[in-house]
Scaffold this motif. Structure first.
Motif, PDB file in Angstrom:
ATOM      1  N   LEU A   1       0.838  -1.200   0.000  1.00 54.29           N
ATOM      2  CA  LEU A   1       0.000   0.000   0.000  1.00 54.29           C
ATOM      3  C   LEU A   1       0.870   1.245   0.000  1.00 54.29           C
ATOM      4  O   LEU A   1       1.865   1.332   0.722  1.00 54.29           O
ATOM      5  CB  LEU A   1      -0.871  -0.023   1.258  1.00 54.29           C
ATOM      6  N   ASP A   2       0.493   2.225  -0.822  1.00 49.14           N
ATOM      7  CA  ASP A   2       1.136   3.540  -0.775  1.00 49.14           C
ATOM      8  C   ASP A   2       0.482   4.318   0.363  1.00 49.14           C
ATOM      9  O   ASP A   2      -0.707   4.617   0.309  1.00 49.14           O
ATOM     10  CB  ASP A   2       0.945   4.270  -2.110  1.00 49.14           C
TER      11      ASP A   2
ATOM     12  N   SER B   1      11.990   4.198  -4.472  1.00 51.34           N
ATOM     13  CA  SER B   1      11.239   5.386  -4.076  1.00 51.34           C
ATOM     14  C   SER B   1       9.943   5.045  -3.340  1.00 51.34           C
ATOM     15  O   SER B   1       9.446   5.843  -2.547  1.00 51.34           O
ATOM     16  CB  SER B   1      10.910   6.237  -5.312  1.00 51.34           C
ATOM     17  N   VAL B   2       9.414   3.864  -3.605  1.00 55.69           N
ATOM     18  CA  VAL B   2       8.171   3.458  -2.940  1.00 55.69           C
ATOM     19  C   VAL B   2       8.369   3.346  -1.433  1.00 55.69           C
ATOM     20  O   VAL B   2       7.487   3.701  -0.648  1.00 55.69           O
ATOM     21  CB  VAL B   2       7.664   2.117  -3.514  1.00 55.69           C
ATOM     22  N   PHE B   3       9.548   2.882  -1.010  1.00 59.67           N
ATOM     23  CA  PHE B   3       9.802   2.637   0.409  1.00 59.67           C
ATOM     24  C   PHE B   3      10.135   3.918   1.174  1.00 59.67           C
ATOM     25  O   PHE B   3       9.743   4.079   2.314  1.00 59.67           O
ATOM     26  CB  PHE B   3      10.948   1.635   0.559  1.00 59.67           C
ATOM     27  N   ASN B   4      10.901   4.783   0.541  1.00 54.68           N
ATOM     28  CA  ASN B   4      11.341   6.019   1.200  1.00 54.68           C
ATOM     29  C   ASN B   4      11.966   5.703   2.563  1.00 54.68           C
ATOM     30  O   ASN B   4      11.643   6.317   3.586  1.00 54.68           O
ATOM     31  CB  ASN B   4      10.157   6.981   1.369  1.00 54.68           C
TER      32      ASN B   4
ATOM     33  N   GLN C   1      -3.217   4.092  -2.537  1.00 57.72           N
ATOM     34  CA  GLN C   1      -3.201   3.217  -3.710  1.00 57.72           C
ATOM     35  C   GLN C   1      -2.633   1.842  -3.368  1.00 57.72           C
ATOM     36  O   GLN C   1      -1.602   1.741  -2.706  1.00 57.72           O
ATOM     37  CB  GLN C   1      -2.362   3.837  -4.832  1.00 57.72           C
ATOM     38  N   VAL C   2      -3.327   0.804  -3.829  1.00 56.28           N
ATOM     39  CA  VAL C   2      -2.784  -0.545  -3.729  1.00 56.28           C
ATOM     40  C   VAL C   2      -1.837  -0.713  -4.907  1.00 56.28           C
ATOM     41  O   VAL C   2      -2.257  -0.786  -6.058  1.00 56.28           O
ATOM     42  CB  VAL C   2      -3.901  -1.601  -3.774  1.00 56.28           C
ATOM     43  N   LEU C   3      -0.550  -0.768  -4.621  1.00 54.92           N
ATOM     44  CA  LEU C   3       0.461  -0.835  -5.669  1.00 54.92           C
ATOM     45  C   LEU C   3       0.671  -2.258  -6.170  1.00 54.92           C
ATOM     46  O   LEU C   3       1.015  -2.487  -7.327  1.00 54.92           O
ATOM     47  CB  LEU C   3       1.789  -0.270  -5.167  1.00 54.92           C
ATOM     48  N   SER C   4       0.475  -3.216  -5.273  1.00 54.10           N
ATOM     49  CA  SER C   4       0.663  -4.612  -5.639  1.00 54.10           C
ATOM     50  C   SER C   4       0.002  -5.484  -4.573  1.00 54.10           C
ATOM     51  O   SER C   4      -0.322  -5.007  -3.484  1.00 54.10           O
ATOM     52  CB  SER C   4       2.158  -4.937  -5.744  1.00 54.10           C
ATOM     53  N   PHE C   5      -0.191  -6.748  -4.915  1.00 52.16           N
ATOM     54  CA  PHE C   5      -0.751  -7.691  -3.942  1.00 52.16           C
ATOM     55  C   PHE C   5      -0.484  -9.117  -4.394  1.00 52.16           C
ATOM     56  O   PHE C   5      -0.154  -9.362  -5.556  1.00 52.16           O
ATOM     57  CB  PHE C   5      -2.259  -7.459  -3.757  1.00 52.16           C
TER      58      PHE C   5
ATOM     59  N   ASP D   1       8.065   5.156   5.834  1.00 54.80           N
ATOM     60  CA  ASP D   1       7.332   6.386   5.543  1.00 54.80           C
ATOM     61  C   ASP D   1       6.509   6.248   4.268  1.00 54.80           C
ATOM     62  O   ASP D   1       5.396   6.773   4.183  1.00 54.80           O
ATOM     63  CB  ASP D   1       8.313   7.549   5.382  1.00 54.80           C
ATOM     64  N   GLY D   2       7.032   5.516   3.297  1.00 53.84           N
ATOM     65  CA  GLY D   2       6.359   5.456   2.001  1.00 53.84           C
ATOM     66  C   GLY D   2       5.326   4.380   1.845  1.00 53.84           C
ATOM     67  O   GLY D   2       4.318   4.571   1.160  1.00 53.84           O
ATOM     68  N   MET D   3       5.556   3.217   2.444  1.00 54.96           N
ATOM     69  CA  MET D   3       4.690   2.073   2.150  1.00 54.96           C
ATOM     70  C   MET D   3       4.352   1.258   3.386  1.00 54.96           C
ATOM     71  O   MET D   3       5.011   1.324   4.424  1.00 54.96           O
ATOM     72  CB  MET D   3       5.347   1.180   1.102  1.00 54.96           C
ATOM     73  N   THR D   4       3.300   0.462   3.234  1.00 52.41           N
ATOM     74  CA  THR D   4       2.962  -0.583   4.205  1.00 52.41           C
ATOM     75  C   THR D   4       2.826  -1.887   3.441  1.00 52.41           C
ATOM     76  O   THR D   4       2.116  -1.959   2.436  1.00 52.41           O
ATOM     77  CB  THR D   4       1.648  -0.270   4.938  1.00 52.41           C
TER      78      THR D   4
END
Length: 922
Positions: free
Chosen positions: A432-433, A716-719, A438-442, A671-674
């Motif tokens: 998740l972003d 960049s997604v993870f930050n 936004q669900v970026l992947s699953f 900070d960027g994703m879960t």
């Protein structure tokens, strides 16, 4: 009227001469004439009023309809044999939805002249004379609809039918009919009769072909019924096809059969009785003869023609490969729901009412599904193709290490038959972003071909201890009830009939801090804190609801809820989304997958509008992140600090395991994703398969593999390098490490003693530490617990902090700790632990000798019997499930696994698929 008549009669009785008679007669005629004229005038006025009201009503219904341009109408009218197209976030195509209708568009010149004549004679004999609508037919249809008298003809011209098929939904409201009339007149104005007829003949549905596929357009009908082109149809064949649109499923000669085994095989069979179709053909032939479209000889010859020998023999339909099955199903399902809401809104119906009414729901479901599969919608998703492939490849490579695949037999819930079943360990994961939702992947599952159930979005499972920071600790900090070092009791206790324990039926037999409770996921302290919350009148419900998790009042009233003892459970998406609230400084952002939908004209009919809700203060969120960072540096997920190929300095997370290793979770955030990962068995056939005792380690290794692959694909997604800065309002107090209070003095055995040997920092948002005291410094503590603590503190060996085991567990405390995921790194970590509370200062002065490490960790545990049902059966709409036992025992485990290479995303399947099916195929 009676008085008027009597007056006329009396007038005639008084006649005395012919001249008198003439005068009386003229007067009477004049009176009658005036009566007739007034009546006619009255009727005309009423008729004008009715027409005016009707026109006004139609105008009111169509006033909010956007008038389409000629080009927009042309695009919609000619949009046939198309289904929706699904896209990744970068614009690359996922797939086209499988068509409900098979067909091919052709020009009017490629159609048999008999076919065109048959359609016009049957469906609209005035087609070439009217202006798109026939007023008398509309009035007749309205009177028939209102009174129920007469044939239900519908009053639709070919133009209206074309508009309805191509430009409108299939709803049957007055508003839709008014718009249909309005658009039909507009279409007739801009397009020739030949263009309209061509559009109709390409768009109309003609039942099933010899392969059992639904067909659209006369070319597909000619090919699917007779194996020839539409241009080569004879009179009898043309008449049969022309008769089909009135009721395609009734008049078609073929049945549509779908395989019972897996829903992917489709074929056709001949109907035993084709008489209705043949009678309909004869009616069409008669109308052609009546309208002088064919001669009497042609009519008689066509009636005698043996059509049955011309029908193609039944055959099996070819299959289509679906490459991204889980995405395909997910986007189809979510888009259908969006279209249902849109259709309901246009009718002035609340979607909440639609969900409550089964018939209403099915009506809108069918309408939305028809549009989705037969109109050229473009559906743009949030799914990042590169991240999706990377994440699912890791899941496929590792799936053989998730646990034992059990085989056996079970009863199919749909057929009642005994079938062979295979139960692998499933995985559901979501990336998740945090900022956008936004669900970026699953990862939907380990094998789409065998089970289309989406384990990330559709299954509800017990969240285990992963719910603790959400439902208990964050509300406690938000309301100033605790600080990060507040002490919680971890002694044997019971609440009426509920007696929770830690992992492996153990008890720490000491006071532990709130921080350590989360790091090591102890259960008894968590239950004590949740109980204290309720005693203080703090409701967790308002926080959980704002994060998208709705539980019943009954569940909130049970103390086991803090250990994941839910009645139905939560989805991976829900849990990931709720957890991301902490990364977003206390603001919850609704998650979503569908970004936008455009119609065949290119007009955007849906665009996601983000919704943000303040749940916790930024101060509370910071403290929780600070505490949960310890989970991945020295707690139950400490293995991640060396398994991760990226900087974990700003990573925080939480583990969770439900009863008997039924479910295992890890949720980690930067900070960027879960990124949330769940593993467990579906247990569809009422089996009770559980994960291995090392499932915590297994799930964490899977999580780290997915995270490493995702990070390599897009850093960049993870930050990961953005730190969580302490906001103003977060206060740090120096406290005694053993009591969580200010340092100070107590009276012990008649002697006043200063207590300040070990100090640390405790973070608070509201409130502050209590003053040093003998009693009442820990939540859930009892007098005997305090006595045990102080006796041990001042040097007595009395069993304080020695882990106690209940039940028949023969494992040592160290073995349990290792299973629980703790004590594996021995300080080895690539993370710089920056949380203040980990610093312990030891004073060199004391007024009395005592042990210098009274709060040493002697073991790590996480288990307990929670009240509530405790989901964990893979429950989902439309799928069978197996209820868990009435407990919510919370477990944490660990272990390692080898890698199995497959190089596949695992969601490619050949054949037709049913969206959202929850059954397994073996």
């Amino acid at each position: 009227m009676k008085n008027l008549w009597n007056s006329i009669v009396n007038s005639f009785k008084s006649i005395k001469s012919w001249s008198d008679f003439a005068k009386k007669a003229n007067l009477t005629i004049e009176v009658i004439r005036r009566i007739i004229l007034y009546s006619i005038a009255g009727i005309l006025i009423l008729l004008s009023l009715a027409i005016g009201l009707g026109t006004g009503y139609v105008s009111a219904l169509t006033s909010q309809v956007e008038v389409p341009t000629k080009q927009e109408m042309k695009s919609e009218l000619q949009d046939v044999n198309n289904s929706a197209t699904l896209y990744f976030s970068d614009g690359s195509k996922v797939d086209n939805l499988q068509k409900d209708l098979q067909g091919k568009k052709i020009s009017l010149s490629e159609m048999s002249p008999y076919l065109k004549k048959a359609i016009v004679a049957t469906e609209d004999s005035d087609f070439y004379r009217h202006k798109g609508v026939v007023p008398k037919s509309i009035f007749r249809a309205i009177i028939s609809d209102v009174t129920g008298i007469g044939a239900q003809t519908g009053g639709s011209t070919l133009t209206q039918q074309t508009v309805k098929m191509q430009m409108l939904s299939s709803e049957t409201t007055w508003k839709r009919k008014a718009v249909e009339i309005f658009l039909a007149m507009r279409v007739d104005k801009y397009f020739s009769k030949e263009e309209i007829l061509e559009d109709y003949l390409n768009a109309a549905t003609f039942g099933a072909n010899n392969k059992g596929q639904n067909i659209q357009g006369v070319q597909a009908a000619a090919k699917g019924l007779f194996g020839k082109n539409a241009s080569d149809l004879n009179i009898a064949e043309s008449a049969f096809i022309a008769g089909l649109p009135q009721s395609p499923s009734v008049y078609t000669p073929y049945n549509r059969v779908v395989s019972e085994t897996n829903g992917t095989t489709q074929r056709g069979t001949f109907k035993e009785d084709m008489s209705l179709g043949m009678k309909r053909k004869d009616i069409v032939l008669y109308r052609m003869y009546r309208d002088k479209q064919i001669t009497e000889a042609q009519y008689n010859s066509a009636k005698k023609f043996d059509l049955k020998k011309d029908f193609l023999k039944p055959a099996k339909a070819s299959s289509k490969e679906i490459k991204y099955g889980y995405i395909y199903n997910l986007l189809t399902e979510q888009t259908r729901t969006i279209l249902m809401k849109r259709l309901a809104k246009s009718d002035g119906v609340k979607y909440s009412d639609v969900k409550k009414d089964k018939n209403l729901y099915e009506r809108y479901y069918t309408q939305a599904n028809t549009e989705l599969h037969n109109k050229n919608y473009k559906i743009h998703s949030t799914i990042d193709k590169k991240l999706y492939v990377a994440m699912n490849e890791q899941a496929q490579q590792f799936k053989g290490n998730l646990g034992t695949t059990h085989t056996g037999s079970g009863t199919d819930a749909n057929t009642g038959k005994t079938v062979k079943v295979s139960e692998p360990v499933q995985n559901g994961s979501v990336l998740l972003d945090n900022k956008t939702g936004q669900v970026l992947s699953f990862v939907g599952g380990v094998n789409f071909k065998k089970s289309q159930l989406n384990h990330a979005f559709s299954t509800q499972r017990s969240p285990g201890s992963s719910i603790k920071p959400l439902i208990t600790f964050a509300p406690a900090i938000e309301n100033g009830l605790i600080g990060s070092q507040t002490m919680l009791a971890d002694f044997k206790t019971s609440f009426k009939k509920y007696a929770p324990t830690d992992y492996g039926e153990t008890i720490q037999n000491r006071f532990v801090s709130a921080r350590e409770t989360l790091e090591e996921s102890y259960n008894i302290p968590s239950v004590n804190l949740y109980n204290y919350l309720r005693q203080q009148g703090v409701s967790s419900k308002k926080y959980m609801s704002k994060m998208g998790i709705d539980l019943s009042n009954k569940e909130y009233n049970q103390l086991g809820i803090t250990l994941g003892g839910t009645e139905n459970g939560v989805t991976v998406l829900q849990q990931a989304s709720a957890f991301s609230t902490f990364a977003n400084k206390g603001v919850h952002v609704d998650p979503y997958v569908v970004k936008s939908i455009t119609d065949p004209t290119g007009k955007t009919v849906y665009k996601h509008k983000g919704s943000k809700t303040r749940v916790f203060s930024k101060q509370t969120s910071y403290i929780i992140k600070n505490m949960l960072h310890g989970v991945v540096t020295k707690g139950t997920a400490s293995a991640l600090s060396y398994e991760a190929n990226f900087n974990t300095k700003n990573l925080f997370g939480k583990t969770g395991t439900s009863n008997n290793y039924r479910d295992n979770w890890f949720i980690g955030s930067t900070d960027g994703m879960t990124l949330a990962s769940w593993i467990g068995y579906d247990n569809f056939y009422h089996d009770n398969y559980n994960l291995a005792s090392n499932s915590t380690d297994i799930n964490q290794e899977l999580w780290s593999r997915m995270a490493n692959s995702l990070y390599e694909e897009d850093k960049s997604v993870f930050n990961v390098n953005k730190s969580f800065k302490k906001p103003s309002g977060v206060k740090s107090y120096k406290v005694d490490k053993e009591t969580g209070t200010y340092t100070g003095s107590i009276e012990y055995n008649g002697i006043t003693t200063k207590v300040n040997q070990h100090t640390t920092n405790s973070l608070y948002y509201k409130g502050r530490p209590e003053a040093m005291s003998y009693n009442n410094f820990a939540i859930g503590g009892k007098s005997k617990n305090y006595k045990l603590f102080w006796d041990h503190y001042f040097g007595r060996s009395n069993g304080y902090s020695v882990v106690k085991q209940l039940g028949e567990n023969t494992k040592s405390a160290n073995e349990l700790a290792n299973e629980n995921g703790s004590g594996r790194t021995s300080g080895f970590s690539n993370s710089t632990n920056s949380n203040e509370s980990s610093e312990v200062t030891t004073s060199s002065t004391t007024t009395r000798s005592r042990t210098t490490n009274s709060s040493t960790t002697s073991g790590t545990t996480e288990t307990g019997t929670g009240s509530g049902t405790g989901s964990g059966s893979g429950s989902s709409s439309g799928s069978s499930s197996n209820s868990n036992s009435n407990s919510s025992t919370e477990l944490e485990t660990g272990g390692s696994s080898s890698q199995e290479s497959s190089g596949s995303t695992g969601d490619t399947v050949t054949g037709n698929i049913e969206t959202g099916t929850g059954s397994t195929e073996n």
